[in-house]
Design an enzyme around this catalytic site. Structure first.
Site, short mmCIF file in Angstrom:
data_model
loop_
_atom_site.label_atom_id
_atom_site.label_comp_id
_atom_site.label_asym_id
_atom_site.label_seq_id
_atom_site.Cartn_x
_atom_site.Cartn_y
_atom_site.Cartn_z
N ASP A 1 60.97 -17.92 -15.06
CA ASP A 1 60.84 -18.46 -16.41
C ASP A 1 61.37 -17.40 -17.38
OD1 ASP A 1 60.24 -19.64 -18.77
OD2 ASP A 1 58.15 -20.08 -18.29
N ASP B 1 40.60 15.51 -20.95
CA ASP B 1 41.75 15.48 -21.84
C ASP B 1 42.78 16.55 -21.51
OD1 ASP B 1 40.18 17.59 -22.54
OD2 ASP B 1 40.15 17.18 -24.69
N ASP C 1 -5.75 32.89 16.67
CA ASP C 1 -6.18 31.67 15.98
C ASP C 1 -6.57 32.04 14.57
OD1 ASP C 1 -6.61 29.07 15.50
OD2 ASP C 1 -8.21 28.78 16.96
N ASP D 1 -2.05 28.32 18.95
CA ASP D 1 -2.11 26.86 18.91
C ASP D 1 -1.37 26.30 17.70
OD1 ASP D 1 -3.75 27.67 16.92
OD2 ASP D 1 -5.56 26.66 17.63
N ASP E 1 -10.54 30.24 19.31
CA ASP E 1 -10.89 29.23 18.33
C ASP E 1 -12.36 29.33 17.94
OD1 ASP E 1 -10.24 26.72 16.86
OD2 ASP E 1 -11.75 25.90 18.23
N HIS F 1 -12.94 8.41 -1.39
CA HIS F 1 -13.26 7.51 -2.49
C HIS F 1 -13.95 6.25 -1.97
CE1 HIS F 1 -11.06 9.91 -5.46
NE2 HIS F 1 -10.15 10.09 -4.52
N CYS G 1 -12.22 6.80 -9.73
CA CYS G 1 -12.80 5.48 -9.43
C CYS G 1 -13.35 4.80 -10.67
CB CYS G 1 -13.91 5.62 -8.39
SG CYS G 1 -13.32 6.25 -6.80
N GLU H 1 -5.04 -12.22 -1.31
CA GLU H 1 -4.76 -11.73 -2.66
C GLU H 1 -5.78 -10.67 -3.06
OE1 GLU H 1 -2.26 -12.32 -4.49
OE2 GLU H 1 -1.29 -14.00 -3.49
#
Length: 1772
Positions: A786, A1100, A1371, A1421, A1485, A1510, A1537, A1655
Site C-alpha cells: 500500500d 543517562d 556435657d 552429646d 549428664d 498459654h 491472652c 470454623e
C-alpha cells in the site's frame, strides 16, 4: 611534500652507506619501501628530523602495536629485519669496535684541544644531522663534556659538531664572541619538560658531578675522514694558543678603566649566563661593586660577571621599568596570551629570574585575578617538578622552586644552580600560558568557529590556543583540533579541505586555505582547490597560455581591437536607427537618456556600467544567486541568439553562483519572465560546453500560459562549479504548440510554481492484488503493498499473543478512523526472500481483512514505482528523478522509516478499512505505569514560610516555562517543599511516598554497574552524558494527573494553584526504570546497526567504543540523530572524545583505569551510619584496588556493637592508618581493559582472613573479594577458596561473557584430590568447568603478595578415634553447669551462660586446657559442637556472634597450640543403651543436674506452664489442682491472652458418635506465613481432635496432600463434610473419596454455619498461634511449621475439658455409652415412639437423636423427646 621526500631520500642514502660499512648490502628501493611503511605506522617520525636510539625504539613499539592490531599479513616481511639492522647501527653499544675506537680517539683529541673558541661554524644544513649515536655508558657521557668542577681560570670548553663537509669561516657569520656555543638551554628545557608523565623513571636532569649531553655525529666513515679532521683540529689548536698568548699580553698593557676581555665577555662585563657548561663558583652579592655602563635591555635581576682573575660574581639588580612598561602595555592591549606578549615573556624568561622576581613582575603587569590564577598554576607546576626532582635525587624541592621556607630571601635564591633557574623559568612560562584569553570568558573548544572573512590560519591559531588551555599543550589535542578545524571552518574553507581531508594534516589544511579571503574570492579559491593548486598557481597556469582569444571572432592570436574580420565587417559605420528603448529617436539604446517611452510609461534604469555611477549589480550568494532587487523583469523578447542560425535563445544566470555536488539540483534565476509567444511552448536544454565542465542542466518544459520567472535547474556533478554572472549556460527552444481536444484538468497556469505541466504517474491496474510475503522476527506474514499508507499495519488475528504491544496517542485515519491503536512495543526485524532486512514498528488493529505494508517498510526496501511509458519516464527524469536515488534534491534516498506527518484535513467516509492510511505523528513518551488502585490519593500541602514559598513560586514558574509541568484539576495531590543547596540555590522536591505506594514497582533493569574493564583493550571511545534526562522524557498522559501538587498562599489569600508533571518526576519510584527503558529504546537502532561497537548505557551515561575511530564517529553521529528524534539532548560540555575519560567514577587513560582522586573526611566519621556509608563506598571500589579483607578489618570492626545508626563510633589507630592506606590505594592502583584475544586468568591469593581473587592478563583487570562477614560462623579456608572460585566464575560470565581460561589457586593436585573427596564445596565449585586448574602463578612483582598467608590442612583433629587415648565425656546444662568425666573422676563447674551449647563448649575448652599434651577421645552429646570443633583448625575468620565467637577463638587457639592430636565424637543422650560410652555420657549428664533448693508450688508451676503454652483456665485448674479463680487470674494477668476473649457458641452441628465418624474440613489463611499462608484444617467432630497442614495453595492437589497427612495420624474417616469450594467439588476429589470409600457431603452454599465446628477451630488455632508466636521459646521462633505444630500440640494434648480429658484422650480412649443420655422420641411420620436412643445434641428447643434403627441422626422438637434413666433397659 618536496621537503619531506628529500629528507626521506637523504635518510635512505645515509643508512645505505652506513650499513655498507658494516658489510650489509641492501637495495635502495627496499629501504624506500621500508620507510614508506615507517611513515604509515609512525606519522610523527618524518617530522622529528633525526634518528636516534630513543626515537628508533619508539618506532619499534609502533611496529609491535601495529602487528598486534592488524596481524602479520599487514606487516612487510622485512620490516623487523631492517629495524634491527638500523638499531644495531645507531645503538652505540653495538657499533663496530673499529668505529668505536675511532670515535673514542676523536673525542680524546677534542678534550685536549678545545680550550679555544673555534672560528668555524657548524653547517646550517639541518638535513645532515639526521642520525645520532647515543651512548648509554655513563663514563662515555661524562668524558664527552667538560668537567663541571674545572678551575675557574680555565676557559669554557666547546665541542663543535663533527661534520662531513669542509667547514670554513663564513664572512657573513656573526662574531664568534657573540655566539654562545654551549647551547644547552633547549636541551635543559627538554630535560625538564613539564608535559612528561609524572611517574616515569628518567635520568636526572642535572648531575652535579658529571653533566652529560648527547654527542651528535653524522653517519660518515670515521676511518676515511678521521685523519683530515685531526689535521684541522691541530691547526685550530695552534691558532688558539697564539690567540691566548696575545690576550695575555694585552691584559698586561691595560691602564685605567680599560679592560681587554676574552671573547666570552667581549660584549660587556655583565652578562646573563645562558646555561654555562662549567661550574662557576658563586660569590656573595656585591652591592658596592662598581658597575659598568650597560644597555637597559641587559639589566635583569640576577647577573654574573667574571673579573680579571676569572672569579664569577653574581648581582641582583632591579627591573628596568621600560621592560615592565612594555610588557604591561602588551598585556593590556593585546591580552596576556597574545603572541606578542608571549614573545616578551619568553625573552624575559631567557634570563635568570628568582621566584620572588617572577612574583613581582607578574603582580606589576597583570590584574589581581590573573595574578592569583598565575600563582596557583605556578605553584602546581612547581609541585609536579619537585616530584620529578625527588625521583631524580638532585635535591631541588618545592621550597626552592617557589622561593618559600628557607629560601624566601633573595640572597638564598641568587645562589641557585643554572638548572634550577631553568626549571623556574619553565614553570613560570607554562603558568603564564594558562592565563585566559583577552575578551574570552572561557568558551569551550567547540565554540571556536571561523568567521566569514577570517583567514584560516588565524582561526587555527585560536583553536590551538584554546586547546592548549584545555589540554595543557596543543599537541595533546591535535586530533581533536584537526577535526574541529574542518567542522568549524566557514563553507569556503570546508569545500577546499573536503577532497583532501583524510590525506593531509593540519598544516596541509592551512596550505589549502591560505588563499581563501573575502567572499568575492571564494569561488576562485574553490576552483583552485579542486584542481589541486593554490590560487596563485592556478592563475599562473591560466596566464601561461600564449595569447588570448579574440572577443570578436573567438580566434586565438590577437585581441579584439586588432581583429581584421571585425574591421572588415565594420568598414562602413552603421547609423543608429529607432531607439528600441524609448521609441522616440534615432540613437543607440545604450546612449538613451529618456526616462519614459513614447507612450509616457516610465522606463527601467540602464543595465550595466554607466557614467553616472557604479552599476547596481546583483546580490552575490555563495550557494546560489538571487535576482537582484534592482533588476526588473525581462520578457522573452529580450533574449538573444548566439548566431543567426542558432535554434535556441541563450539563458544565463543573473548572479555569480558556486555549486557543489552536495547541494544537489538548484534553481538559477535568469531574470526572464513569461508568457511565451502565442501558440508556442518552451524547451530548456543545457549547453554542451557547460556539460563538459561538470555542470548538468536538467531539461524542462515551459508552458505557454506560464507567466512566472523562467529558471534553470542545474547541478554540479563531481566538482565545485562556478557559474559567472551573465555566462550562457542553457538555451530556450521555442516549439509550436498543437492544441487538442483533450480535457483540461486545471485552469490558467499563471504564476504557479516553476516547472512543467503536472505529470500523472501511470501504472497498469490488474485484478491481481499486489501482495508481498515478509518475515517479522522470523515469523511469516503476507500483506498488501500500500503506497498510500504511511505505516505498516498487522491485523490482531495474525499477531502472536506473546509479542508485547502498547497503546499509542495517535489516530489512524483513512476510510474511517482508529483511535489510540496499539503498536508493537519494540522494533521488529523484517526480512524478505532475498535476505534484505531492516527495522519497523508496526501498528496492530483488530478486524482488519488483510495486513498492509506501508511506506515505512517500502522505503527501506527501496521499492520504486515505474511506468513502461518512455514519455512518462523521460518526464520524470527531466524533473530530476534518478532511479534508485529517490526524489529528493540530494538524490540520497530514504533509508529509514518515513517520519509520520499528520494530515488533519482528511475525513472518514464510513466503516474502518483503508487502502491509504494517514497517521497523526505520535508523541513519544514513557511507558504507562501499572497502578494497584485508581482511587485518588490526596495529601494536604504543608505550610511553607514566606522565603520558601517565594522560592517555590519561582521554581514552579521556571518549570512551567520549560514545559515540564502544566496546570491541573487532578483529584490527586501530594505536597511539595524546597531545600537550599550549598551553592545557595533552591531545589524543588515533591513528597511522592503516597503515590509510590499505589503503583506496581518495576524491577531493576540493571542490577549492577557496568564495569569499564570489560571494554576491549585498544578500543577508541566516546562518552556522552544526556542533559536533564528525566525532564526530557514525557510521562504517559494517563499517568500525569497522579503527580499533581498545589502551590499554597500565605493566610489563604488566594486559591491554591494546581499543577501536574508532564515529564518524569524526580523521587518517583519508577522514574529510573522508565528512564532506562526509554533511552534503551532510543538507541536500539544504533545497537542493531553497529553490532561491532561496544556500547554501554547506564541511566543517562552512554559510552561507545570501537576499533576504528572513523566508525566510532559515524556511530556517534547516528546516535545523536536517534537521541534527537527521541527528544533527548546531549550535554555538549560533557562529550568526551579523548583520554583521559571520566566514566562512572573512574578515570580511563589509555589502557589504565584508575579511580578518581578522593580525600576521605575523617572529621565527619562519628556515628555508625557514617562508617556504614564509608565502608559501602570503599567496598564498591574494591574490585579496582589491591585491598584485601584483612587490610580492611580494622574498619569492619567499627561496625560491630550497638545497632543504633546514631550510636557513637571512633577511629582506632589501626583504622586511621588504614584510611591513609585506602587513599593511597585509590590514588596509585589501577586496572586495565581486557584483551579478548588473550586467555583470561583468574588468580586466587592466600591473603589473611579470606582469600582474594584477581582477573589477570599481564596486568590486573579486576579484583574479586568475598563478603567481609563469612556466610558461616566457622568457614574453613579451603571452603572459602571454593566460594571464591564460584564467585570468580560468576563474575567472569557476568562482566566478560566468558569462563576464565585458567584458574590458579594455591593447592597442589594431590591436595585438590583430597578436597574433592572430603568436602562438599569443591566439587560444586569445579562443576562443569572445562578450563585449566593450576597452582603455578605468573612471574610478576605484583603477584608476590599472594604468599602472605600460609594455608593448612587438618592435622591435629583426627577423624577416627585414637588408640591409647584418654576417654573424656562432656556435657552442659542451661542452668550454667558444665561438667566432664574421665575414668571415675567427674569435674563440674558453674558458668555465667544460660545456653546449653555454650556451656558445653566451656567444658570442652576446660578439657583441652587440662590435657594439652595427651591424646584424647572426647565424646559430647551436642551434634553442633561435634561438627564445629573439627572446622576450627582450618578456619581463618570466625563470624562475630556475641559470646560464641569469643569461645570459638579461645578453643581455636588451644588447638593451634597443641602438637598431639585428639578426636571428638558425638553420642546421643538418654539413649538407654548399654556400654561404656552411653554410661559415660549419662554420668556427665547427671553431673550437670542440680537439686532445687525449694520445690515449686502448684501455683508457680501453673504460671510457668501458661507462660510456655498459654493454656486456658480450665486446663490449668485440672492439671495443677488449683482453684478456678486462681487459674482465671493467671490467664487475665497474661498480656498476650488478655486480648483474646472467649466467643460464645451460638449453635450446634451434628457430631460423630464415634471417633473418625464425621470430619469437618476447611481452609483458612494466615498471611504472615508467606507462601505457606494456606492452612488446611480437619477436625474430628466426636473428639475435637484437630489436624492441620501448611500448603502453598487450596486446589485439589493440596487438599489431597493434606488428607493423606491426616490419614497417617488418625486413620480414615467415614464421612467428610466441607463447603462448596472448587477444591472440594472437583471430579478428582470425588474420585479420591470414592476410592477410599469416604462419604463426602457439602453444606449449604455460602452458609458458613454448616461448618461451625471447623470454623470455631480456625479461630482457636489462630488465637493459639498469635499467643505462642509472641513467646520466647526457641523452637517456635521464625519457623511457620514449628509454630503450627506447637499450637496443635497445645489444642490436642494440653487443653482439658470439665471431665479432665484432652482431645487426644477423647479420641484414643472413647467411651460413648457413658457419654450420651438415653431418650425415647416420637417419629412424626408414623407417630411411633422408638426407644431408647442416645442424644447427640440437646439444644434450645430442639434435640438431635441418633436413631440406632436407621443408623442416622434425627433432629426433633424438644416436645417430642422424653428422657429416661440411663440403664441397661432393652427396647420394646
Amino acid at each position: 611534500m618536496g621537503q619531506e621526500l628529500s629528507q626521506h631520500e637523504r635518510y635512505v642514502e645515509q643508512l645505505k652507506q652506513a650499513l655498507k660499512t658494516r658489510g650489509v648490502k641492501v637495495k635502495y628501493a627496499d629501504l624506500l619501501k621500508f620507510f614508506d611503511f615507517v611513515k604509515d605506522t609512525c606519522p610523527w617520525f618524518p617530522q622529528e628530523g633525526t634518528i636516534d636510539i630513543k626515537r628508533w625504539r619508539r618506532v619499534g613499539d609502533c611496529f609491535q602495536d601495529y602487528y598486534n592490531t592488524f596481524g602479520p599479513e599487514k606487516v612487510p616481511v622485512t620490516a623487523f629485519s631492517y629495524w634491527n639492522l638500523i638499531k644495531e647501527l645507531i645503538d652505540k653499544k653495538e657499533v663496530n669496535p673499529q668505529v668505536m675506537a675511532a670515535v673514542a680517539q676523536t673525542e680524546e683529541i677534542l678534550k685536549t684541544s678545545s680550550h679555544t673558541e673555534l672560528t668555524t661554524k657548524p653547517s646550517q644544513n639541518p638535513d645532515l644531522d639526521l642520525i645520532s649515536l647515543d651512548s648509554d655508558d655513563e663514563g662515555a657521557k661524562g668524558s664527552s663534556l667538560k668537567d663541571k668542577n674545572l678551575s675557574c681560570t680555565k676557559k669554557p670548553k666547546r665541542f663543535p659538531v663533527l661534520l662531513t663537509a669542509q667547514t670554513s669561516a663564513d664572512p657573513e657569520d656573526p662574531n664568534p664572541s657573540e655566539v654562545d656555543w654551549d647551547g644547552l638551554e633547549d636541551e635543559a628545557a627538554k630535560y625538564h619538560n613539564p608535559d612528561w608523565p609524572p611517574f616515569l623513571t628518567r635520568p636526572p636532569p642535572y648531575n652535579k658531578a658529571t653533566p652529560s649531553a648527547p654527542t651528535v655525529m653524522a653517519v660518515v666513515n670515521p676511518k676515511e675522514e678521521l685523519k683530515e679532521k685531526i689535521a684541522q683540529l691541530e691547526e685550530q689548536i695552534k691558532l688558539e694558543e697564539l690567540h691566548q698568548a696575545l690576550i695575555s699580553k694585552l691584559q698586561k698593557l691595560k691602564t685605567g678603566n680599560e679592560t681587554v676581555t676574552s671573547p666570552e665577555t667581549a660584549g660587556g662585563f655583565s652578562r646573563t649566563p645562558h646555561w654555562p657548561g662549567q661550574h662557576i663558583p658563586k660569590g656573595k652579592c656585591c652591592a658596592s661593586r662598581e658597575k659598568e655602563e650597560q644597555t637597559p635591555k641587559d639589566i635583569f635581576p640576577v647577573t654574573e660577571t667574571v673579573d680579571g682573575q676569572g672569579q664569577a660574581w653574581r648581582h641582583h639588580n632591579g627591573f628596568d621599568f621600560t621592560v615592565i612598561k612594555e610588557l604591561k602595555t602588551a598585556a593590556s592591549q593585546y591580552g596576556a596570551t597574545a603572541p606578542y606578549t608571549l614573545a616578551i615573556v619568553e625573552s624575559v624568561a631567557d634570563n635568570w629570574l628568582t621566584p620572588t622576581d617572577w612574583n613581582t613582575l607578574v603582580r606589576a603587569v597583570l590584574s589581581g585575578g590573573d595574578h592569583l590564577l598565575w600563582k596557583s598554576e605556578f605553584f602546581e607546576n612547581c609541585r609536579e617538578t619537585a616530584k620529578r626532582n625527588q625521583q631524580a635525587g638532585n635535591g631541588w624541592d618545592f621550597d626552592m622552586l617557589t622561593g618559600s621556607g628557607n629560601y624566601s630571601s633573595t640572597d638564598a635564591q641568587m645562589q641557585y644552580d643554572p638548572g634550577l633557574f631553568a626549571q623556574i623559568q619553565a614553570a613560570a612560562t607554562k603558568a603564564w600560558r594558562k592565563l585566559p584569553v583577552k575578551g574570552d570568558p572561557g568558551a569551550s573548544l567547540t565554540g571556536v568557529k571561523q568567521g566569514p572573512d577570517e583567514p584560516f590560519a588565524d582561526f587555527v591559531h585560536r583553536l590551538i590556543t584554546t586547546a592548549g588551555r584545555i589540554f595543557g599543550s596543543a599537541e595533546a589535542g591535535v586530533d581533536y583540533v584537526k577535526q574541529l578545524a574542518y567542522e568549524n571552518a566557514n563553507p569556503a574553507c570546508q569545500a577546499a579541505i573536503r577532497p583532501y581531508r583524510k590525506k593531509t594534516d593540519l598544516t596541509g589544511y592551512i596550505r589549502l586555505c591560505s588563499d581563501i579571503g573575502p567572499s568575492y574570492q571564494q569561488g576562485l579559491a574553490m576552483a583552485a582547490a579542486f584542481s589541486g593548486q593554490t590560487v596563485k598557481d592556478f592563475l599562473n597556469n591560466k596566464n601561461k597560455e600564449k595569447g588570448g582569444c579574440c572577443f570578436k571572432c573567438g580566434r586565438k592570436g590577437h585581441f579584439a581591437k586588432n581583429c581584421h574580420e571585425h574591421i572588415h565587417n565594420n568598414s562602413e559605420t552603421k547609423a543608429p536607427g529607432l531607439c528600441p528603448r524609448c521609441k522616440r529617436g534615432k540613437h543607440w539604446a545604450n546612449e538613451c537618456k529618456s526616462k519614459t517611452d513614447s507612450q509616457g510609461n516610465p522606463l527601467p534604469p540602464h543595465q550595466g556600467n554607466r557614467t553616472e555611477g557604479p552599476a547596481p549589480g546583483p546580490e552575490t550568494s555563495l550557494w546560489g544567486g538571487q535576482l537582484c532587487s534592482s533588476q526588473q523583469k525581462q520578457p522573452i523578447s529580450k533574449l538573444t541568439r548566439a548566431t543567426p542560425g542558432s535554434a535556441g535563445l541563450d539563458l544565463s544566470s543573473t548572479s555569480h553562483t558556486v555549486l557543489t555536488p552536495e547541494m544537489g539540483p538548484q534553481a538559477l534565476s535568469t531574470g526572464i519572465y513569461g508568457p511565451l509567444p502565442p501558440n508556442t511552448f518552451g524547451l530548456i536544454l543545457g549547453r554542451s560546453s557547460i556539460t563538459i565542465k561538470g555542470l548538468q542542466v536538467y531539461p524542462g518544459v515551459i508552458d505557454n500560459d506560464y507567466t512566472g520567472e523562467i529558471k534553470i535547474m542545474a547541478k554540479a556533478v563531481n566538482n565545485i562549479v562556478t557559474v559567472p554572472q551573465g555566462n550562457r549556460i542553457a538555451q530556450l527552444i521555442l516549439l509550436p504548440l498543437i492544441e487538442t481536444d483533450n480535457k483540461v484538468q486545471q485552469p490558467y497556469r499563471g504564476q504557479g510554481s516553476f516547472g512543467s505541466s503536472d505529470i500523472y504517474w501511470v501504472q497498469p491496474i490488474t485484478c491481481q492484488k499486489p501482495s508481498l510475503t515478509l518475515w517479522l522476527d522470523d515469523k511469516m506474514f503476507t500483506g498488501l503493498i500500500d503506497t498510500g499508507a504511511d505505516v505498516t499495519i498487522i491485523k490482531l488475528e495474525d499477531w502472536p499473543p506473546n509479542w508485547p504491544i502498547t497503546d499509542t496517542l495517535t489516530n489512524l485515519r483513512g476510510i474511517g478512523q482508529s483511535n489510540n491503536p496499539k503498536q508493537s512495543s519494540k522494533y521488529l526485524t523484517w526480512r524478505d526472500k532475498e535476505n534484505n532486512s531492516g527495522l519497523i514498528k508496526p501498528f496492530v488493529i483488530p478486524n482488519l481483512p488483510v495486513n498492509l505494508w506501508g511506506r515505512d517498510l517500502l522505503s527501506q526496501m527501496k521499492i520504486m514505482m515505474c511506468s513502461p511509458s518512455d514519455i512518462v519516464t523521460a518526464q520524470m527524469l527531466a524533473q530530476g528523478y534518478s532511479p534508485g536515488k529517490g526524489l529528493g534534491k540530494n538524490e540520497n534516498g530514504i533509508l529509514h522509516p518515513i517520519p509520520n506527518q499528520g494530515q488533519f484535513d482528511k475525513k472518514g467516509f464510513g466503516n474502518f478499512l483503508t487502502a491509504a492510511i494517514d497517521m497523526l505523528a505520535p508523541q513519544q513518551c514513557a511507558e504507562p505505569i501499572t497502578w494497584k488502585s485508581d482511587e485518588p490519593v490526596w495529601v494536604d500541602q504543608w505550610p511553607l514560610t514566606s522565603e520558601k514559598l517565594a522560592a517555590a513560586q519561582q521554581l514552579v514558574q521556571e518549570q512551567l516555562e520549560a514545559g515540564h509541568i502544566t496546570e491541573s484539576n487532578s483529584p490527586w495531590n501530594t505536597p511539595i517543599f524546597v531545600i537550599k543547596k550549598k551553592s545557595g540555590k533552591w531545589r524543588l522536591l515533591q513528597d511522592l511516598r503516597a503515590v509510590n505506594a499505589t503503583m506496581v514497582l518495576m524491577g531493576a533493569l540493571q542490577p549492577g554497574l557496568p564495569s569499564p574493564v570489560a571494554i576491549p583493550q585498544g578500543y577508541l571511545k566516546i562518552i556522552i552524558d544526556l542533559k536533564d534526562c528525566f525532564f526530557s522524557i514525557p510521562l504517559h498522559p494517563s499517568d500525569q494527573k497522579r503527580f499533581a501538587f498545589s502551590l499554597p498562599s500565605t493566610n489563604f489569600k488566594e486559591p491554591m494553584q494546581r499543577f501536574q508533571w508532564k515529564v518524569l518526576p524526580q523521587r518517583m519510584a519508577n522514574s529510573p526504570t522508565l528512564c532506562q527503558k526509554y533511552v534503551a529504546t532510543a538507541i536500539h537502532k544504533v545497537r542493531h546497526a553497529w553490532k561491532q561497537m561496544y556500547i554501554i548505557h547506564y541511566m543517562d551515561d552512554i559510552l561507545i567504543a570501537g576499533k576504528d575511530g572513523q566508525q566510532v564517529l559515524q556511530c556517534f553521529d547516528q546516535l545523536k540523530q536517534e537521541l534527537t528524534i527521541a527528544g533527548l539532548h546531549i550535554a555538549p560540555e560533557k562529550i568526551q572524545l579523548q583520554d583521559p575519560y571520566t566514566y562512572l567514577g573512574f578515570e580511563l587513560n589509555g589502557p589504565k583505569i584508575t579511580n578518581q582522586k578522593a580525600v576521605i573526611r575523617k572529621d565527619k566519621l562519628q556515628t555508625l551510619n557514617d562508617f556504614q556509608k564509608l565502608l559501602g563506598d570503599i567496598n564498591w571500589l574494591r574490585p579496582y584496588l589491591k585491598l584485601t579483607t584483612a587490610d580492611l578489618k580494622p574498619l569492619f570492626d567499627t561496625l560491630k556493637g550497638d545497632s543504633n545508626p546514631n550510636s557513637h563510633r571512633s577511629l582506632s589507630k589501626e583504622a586511621l592508618a588504614l584510611l591513609d592506606k585506602v587513599e593511597t590505594a585509590i590514588a596509585e592502583q589501577f586496572v586495565t581493559h581486557i584483551n579478548y584475544s588473550l586467555p583470561l586468568m583468574f588468580l586466587i591469593f592466600n591473603t589473611a582472613l579470606t582469600p582474594t581473587g584477581l582477573f589477570w592478563q599481564n596486568n590486573p583487570i579486576m579484583w574479586v573479594h568475598l563478603p567481609a562477614s563469612p556466610k558461616k560462623v566457622l568457614l574453613p579456608y579451603y571452603d572459602a577458596i571454593a566460594d571464591l572460585i564460584i564467585l570468580g566464575r560468576d563474575h567472569s560470565k557476568k562482566y566478560f561473557g566468558i569462563e576464565p581460561s585458567v584458574i590458579i589457586q594455591p593447592y597442589s593436585k594431590s591436595q585438590i584430590d583430597w578436597l574433592m573427596q572430603n568436602t562438599e564445596m569443591w566439587p560444586i565449585a569445579c562443576a562443569s568447568y572445562v578450563g585449566i586448574l593450576d597452582n603455578h602463578y605468573p612471574p610478576n612483582k605484583l603477584i608476590q603478595f599472594c604468599k602472605l598467608h600460609a594455608f593448612i590442612f587438618p592435622q591435629i583433629i583426627s577423624k577416627t578415634p585414637l588408640n591409647n587415648a584418654l576417654l573424656v565425656f562432656t556435657d552442659g546444662s542451661s542452668t550454667g553447669m558444665a561438667a566432664y568425666t574421665l575414668a571415675d573422676t567427674t569435674i563440674k563447674f558453674q558458668t555465667n551462660l544460660n545456653s546449653a551449647q555454650l556451656v558445653e563448649l566451656q567444658a570442652l575448652i576446660a578439657v583441652l586446657s587440662a590435657f594439652p599434651n595427651q591424646p584424647l577421645n572426647i565424646y559430647t552429646d551436642s551434634a553442633y559442637l561435634a561438627h564445629s570443633i573439627p572446622l576450627l583448625e582450618t578456619v581463618a575468620q570466625i563470624k562475630h556472634i556475641s559470646e560464641t565467637a569469643k569461645l570459638f577463638l579461645q578453643c581455636q587457639q588451644l588447638i593451634y597450640n597443641r602438637s598431639i592430636p585428639f578426636y571428638i565424637g558425638h553420642v546421643r543422650a538418654h539413649s538407654g543403651l548399654p556400654g561404656p560410652i552411653a554410661h559415660g555420657n549419662q554420668k556427665a549428664d547427671l553431673a550437670t543436674k542440680t537439686v532445687a533448693s525449694n520445690i515449686n508450688t502448684n501455683l508457680e508451676s501453673a504460671q510457668n506452664a501458661h507462660t510456655l503454652h498459654h493454656l486456658n483456665a480450665q486446663t490449668l485448674k485440672l492439671m495443677f489442682n488449683i482453684p478456678r479463680e486462681q487459674a482465671r487470674q493467671i490467664v487475665r494477668q497474661c498480656p498476650i491472652c488478655a486480648t483474646y476473649l472467649p466467643v460464645p457458641h451460638l449453635g450446634v452441628n451434628p457430631r460423630g458418635l464415634l471417633p473418625n465418624m464425621i470430619w469437618q474440613m476447611d481452609v483458612t489463611h494466615y498471611s504472615e506465613f508467606g507462601n505457606l499462608k494456606y492452612i488446611h484444617v480437619s477436625i474430628d467432630t466426636f473428639s475435637g481432635f484437630l489436624l492441620a497442614t501448611l500448603q502453598t495453595g487450596e486446589t485439589t492437589k493440596h487438599v489431597i496432600t493434606h488428607l493423606l497427612h491426616c490419614f497417617s495420624i488418625i486413620g480414615l474417616p467415614k464421612q467428610i463434610k466441607t463447603d462448596n469450594g472448587p477444591g472440594y467439588t472437583s471430579k478428582n476429589f470425588q474420585e479420591f473419596c470414592s476410592t477410599l470409600q469416604i462419604k463426602h457431603v457439602t453444606g449449604i452454599p455460602y452458609n458458613p454455619q454448616g461448618q461451625g465446628i471447623v470454623e470455631r477451630a480456625h479461630l482457636s488455632l489462630k488465637t493459639t498461634i498469635e499467643k505462642i508466636k509472641k513467646g520466647e521459646w526457641y523452637p517456635t521462633k521464625g519457623t511457620p511449621r514449628n509454630i503450627l505444630n506447637h499450637a496443635l500440640f497445645i489444642l490436642n494434648f494440653l487443653n482439658l475439658d470439665d471431665q479432665n480429658h484432652s482431645a487426644a484422650d477423647r479420641f484414643w480412649h472413647s467411651n460413648p455409652r457413658k457419654q450420651f443420655a438415653m431418650v425415647k422420641w416420637k417419629d412424626p411420620l408414623d407417630n411411633t415412639w422408638p426407644w431408647p436412643d442416645p442424644v447427640i445434641i440437646w439444644g434450645r428447643g430442639s434435640v438431635c437423636v441418633y436413631s440406632q434403627t436407621h443408623d442416622a441422626a434425627r433432629w426433633l422438637p424438644e416436645r417430642l423427646v422424653k428422657q429416661i434413666p440411663n440403664n441397661n433397659q432393652s427396647r420394646e
